[in-house]
Write an enzyme that holds these catalytic residues in place. Sequence first.
Site, PDB file in Angstrom:
ATOM      1  N   ARG A 171       0.731  -1.115  -0.470  1.00  0.00           N
ATOM      2  CA  ARG A 171       0.361  -0.060  -0.098  1.00  0.00           C
ATOM      3  C   ARG A 171       0.738   1.297   0.182  1.00  0.00           C
ATOM      4  NH1 ARG A 171      -5.031   0.068   2.314  1.00  0.00           N
ATOM      5  NH2 ARG A 171      -4.461   1.706   3.498  1.00  0.00           N
ATOM      6  N   ARG A 175       9.138   5.518  -3.867  1.00  0.00           N
ATOM      7  CA  ARG A 175       9.795   6.827  -4.812  1.00  0.00           C
ATOM      8  C   ARG A 175      10.911   6.902  -5.050  1.00  0.00           C
ATOM      9  NH1 ARG A 175       5.135  10.044  -3.350  1.00  0.00           N
ATOM     10  NH2 ARG A 175       3.468   8.655  -3.731  1.00  0.00           N
ATOM     11  N   ARG A 248      -7.746  -5.518  14.232  1.00  0.00           N
ATOM     12  CA  ARG A 248      -7.368  -5.065  14.814  1.00  0.00           C
ATOM     13  C   ARG A 248      -8.097  -3.510  15.274  1.00  0.00           C
ATOM     14  NH1 ARG A 248      -3.619  -6.284  18.133  1.00  0.00           N
ATOM     15  NH2 ARG A 248      -2.149  -4.316  17.347  1.00  0.00           N
ATOM     16  N   ARG A 279       0.339   6.665  16.398  1.00  0.00           N
ATOM     17  CA  ARG A 279       0.797   8.318  15.739  1.00  0.00           C
ATOM     18  C   ARG A 279       0.125   8.581  16.178  1.00  0.00           C
ATOM     19  NH1 ARG A 279      -2.043   6.552  10.016  1.00  0.00           N
ATOM     20  NH2 ARG A 279      -4.448   5.405  10.700  1.00  0.00           N
ATOM     21  N   GLU A 305      -3.120   7.979  18.369  1.00  0.00           N
ATOM     22  CA  GLU A 305      -3.383   7.011  18.132  1.00  0.00           C
ATOM     23  C   GLU A 305      -2.888   5.314  18.629  1.00  0.00           C
ATOM     24  OE1 GLU A 305      -4.647   7.510  13.511  1.00  0.00           O
ATOM     25  OE2 GLU A 305      -4.915   5.662  13.574  1.00  0.00           O
ATOM     26  N   TYR A 353      -9.320  -4.397   3.071  1.00  0.00           N
ATOM     27  CA  TYR A 353      -8.892  -3.487   3.701  1.00  0.00           C
ATOM     28  C   TYR A 353      -8.956  -2.435   2.803  1.00  0.00           C
ATOM     29  CZ  TYR A 353      -4.554  -0.664   6.183  1.00  0.00           C
ATOM     30  OH  TYR A 353      -3.981  -0.271   6.095  1.00  0.00           O
ATOM     31  N   ASP A 355     -10.179   1.306   1.104  1.00  0.00           N
ATOM     32  CA  ASP A 355     -10.484   2.571   1.060  1.00  0.00           C
ATOM     33  C   ASP A 355     -11.662   3.075   0.679  1.00  0.00           C
ATOM     34  OD1 ASP A 355      -7.227   2.623   2.209  1.00  0.00           O
ATOM     35  OD2 ASP A 355      -6.747   2.644   0.143  1.00  0.00           O
TER      36      ASP A 355
HETATM   37  N1  UDP Z   1       3.776   1.234   7.579  1.00  0.00           N
HETATM   38  C1  UDP Z   1       4.263   1.861   8.163  1.00  0.00           C
HETATM   39  N2  UDP Z   1       4.902   3.249   8.511  1.00  0.00           N
HETATM   40  C2  UDP Z   1       4.569   3.742   8.574  1.00  0.00           C
HETATM   41  C3  UDP Z   1       3.386   4.073   7.773  1.00  0.00           C
HETATM   42  C4  UDP Z   1       2.901   2.729   7.333  1.00  0.00           C
HETATM   43  O1  UDP Z   1       5.658   0.327   8.320  1.00  0.00           O
HETATM   44  O2  UDP Z   1       4.937   5.053   9.173  1.00  0.00           O
HETATM   45  C5  UDP Z   1       3.489   0.450   7.253  1.00  0.00           C
HETATM   46  C6  UDP Z   1       2.167  -0.405   8.321  1.00  0.00           C
HETATM   47  O3  UDP Z   1       2.632  -1.793   7.592  1.00  0.00           O
HETATM   48  C7  UDP Z   1       0.560  -0.216   7.434  1.00  0.00           C
HETATM   49  C8  UDP Z   1       1.185  -0.120   6.019  1.00  0.00           C
HETATM   50  O4  UDP Z   1       2.274   0.434   6.060  1.00  0.00           O
HETATM   51  O5  UDP Z   1       0.098  -0.913   7.578  1.00  0.00           O
HETATM   52  C9  UDP Z   1      -0.271   0.676   5.474  1.00  0.00           C
HETATM   53  O6  UDP Z   1      -0.582   1.844   5.968  1.00  0.00           O
HETATM   54  P1  UDP Z   1      -0.816   2.578   5.418  1.00  0.00           P
HETATM   55  O7  UDP Z   1      -0.758   4.309   6.652  1.00  0.00           O
HETATM   56  O8  UDP Z   1      -2.177   2.634   3.749  1.00  0.00           O
HETATM   57  O9  UDP Z   1      -2.463   1.872   6.311  1.00  0.00           O
HETATM   58  P2  UDP Z   1      -3.889   2.780   6.997  1.00  0.00           P
HETATM   59  O10 UDP Z   1      -3.318   3.382   8.763  1.00  0.00           O
HETATM   60  O11 UDP Z   1      -3.831   4.233   5.831  1.00  0.00           O
HETATM   61  O12 UDP Z   1      -4.530   1.910   6.996  1.00  0.00           O
END
Ligand code: UDP
Length: 373
Positions: A171, A175, A248, A279, A305, A353, A355
């Site tokens: 996800r 880049r 979760r 976060r 969170e 999962y 969006d």
């Molecule tokens: N992830 C990570 N570090 C970060 C942000 C995300 O390792 O700083 C990983 C983590 O495994 C997460 C996945 O990327 O479950 C997808 O993140 P996303 O932000 O898409 O999750 P959301 O909170 O939007 O569902």
Amino acid sequence: MRYDYLVVGAGLYGAVFAREAKEAGKKVLVIDKRPHIAGNVYSEKIEGINVHKYGAHIFHTNNTKVWEYVNRFAAFNRFTNSPIANYKGEIYSLPFNMYTFNKMWGVVTPEEAKAKIEEQKRAAGIEEPRNLEEQAISLAGKDIYEKLIKGYTEKQWGRPCSLLPAFIIKRLPVRLTYDNNYFNALYQGIPVGGYTSMVEKMLEGTEVRLETDYLEQKAGLDAMADKVIYTGSIDAYFNYALGALEYRSVRFETEILDLPNFQGNAAVNYTDADTPWTRIIEHKWFEFGKDSDGKEISKTVISREYSSEWKPGADPYYPVNDIKNSKLYQDYKILAEKEENVIFGGRLGEYKYYDMDAVVESALETAGKEFRV
Ligand code: UDP
């Protein structure tokens, strides 16, 4: 009173379906067990700030039809998601891009960054990634994995990265450009006035009953409608007959602070293992720190969170789509297909999962099938 459709859950899936049903001339009743509409996209105004009560939601899509659809119910601002990572006080850009690589390794060109990732991938000896850990290292290298992925992911999912499916990390884009835009989407933004008012508009003219628990009074409610659109947890629907699916859950600690700027960004991810929260969201930055009159807001609202394993009674947020749970879901799906006149939809109904844009798309598709003769 009889309805054509009983929609269980006033979240995005339910609201879009209900809207389509109403426009097709159907009689619809929407119910939700919570005291408010909008499901997990629910936002509430605190100190002039739209607070995302069940976690930050940033609408993003490549689907023009979906974008035009949601724009019928809200204007969208031009917020672009650029979260940052805080690893023990070191700040890194997300998603992983040239700014991140420059800060991590001092590399300047994409060639140098690519070589560094390749070198770390080779050193780890990974050819075919079999899990999230291996996938992450082969996408971004060992250092990024250790500092920006491992701690965060293990806190978020409560499982070691070596036991998580690789797709979760896919996800996140990697880049080789200097581009901090988290989503690669064509369209992105936050509904002006908040998600709740967008969903309210979708549900305009439709009967909604809140604090109504479907599973508690299923027989009575079923008798009221020809067809049910169920957006709750699929395993709860079947009373966990095949066992419980894992989810979760997330707990939020929200605080109003008497200062104008706490962290200078909407989202800061704490990617080390020791910080207990995953976060911190500072909600005002989704709307550039301004209230609905365009005035600077003097206070701020933040939410820490915390991720936890779902237990009965808590709100499920994320399906755990590992092999075991995916298999169990497939078994539930077989049962679901046998349920006459019930359609299962949304993140919980399909254990997916999703969006937000995919939820809207899926609800429109289901509605299209239902109402196209
Ligand atoms: N992830 C990570 N570090 C970060 C942000 C995300 O390792 O700083 C990983 C983590 O495994 C997460 C996945 O990327 O479950 C997808 O993140 P996303 O932000 O898409 O999750 P959301 O909170 O939007 O569902």
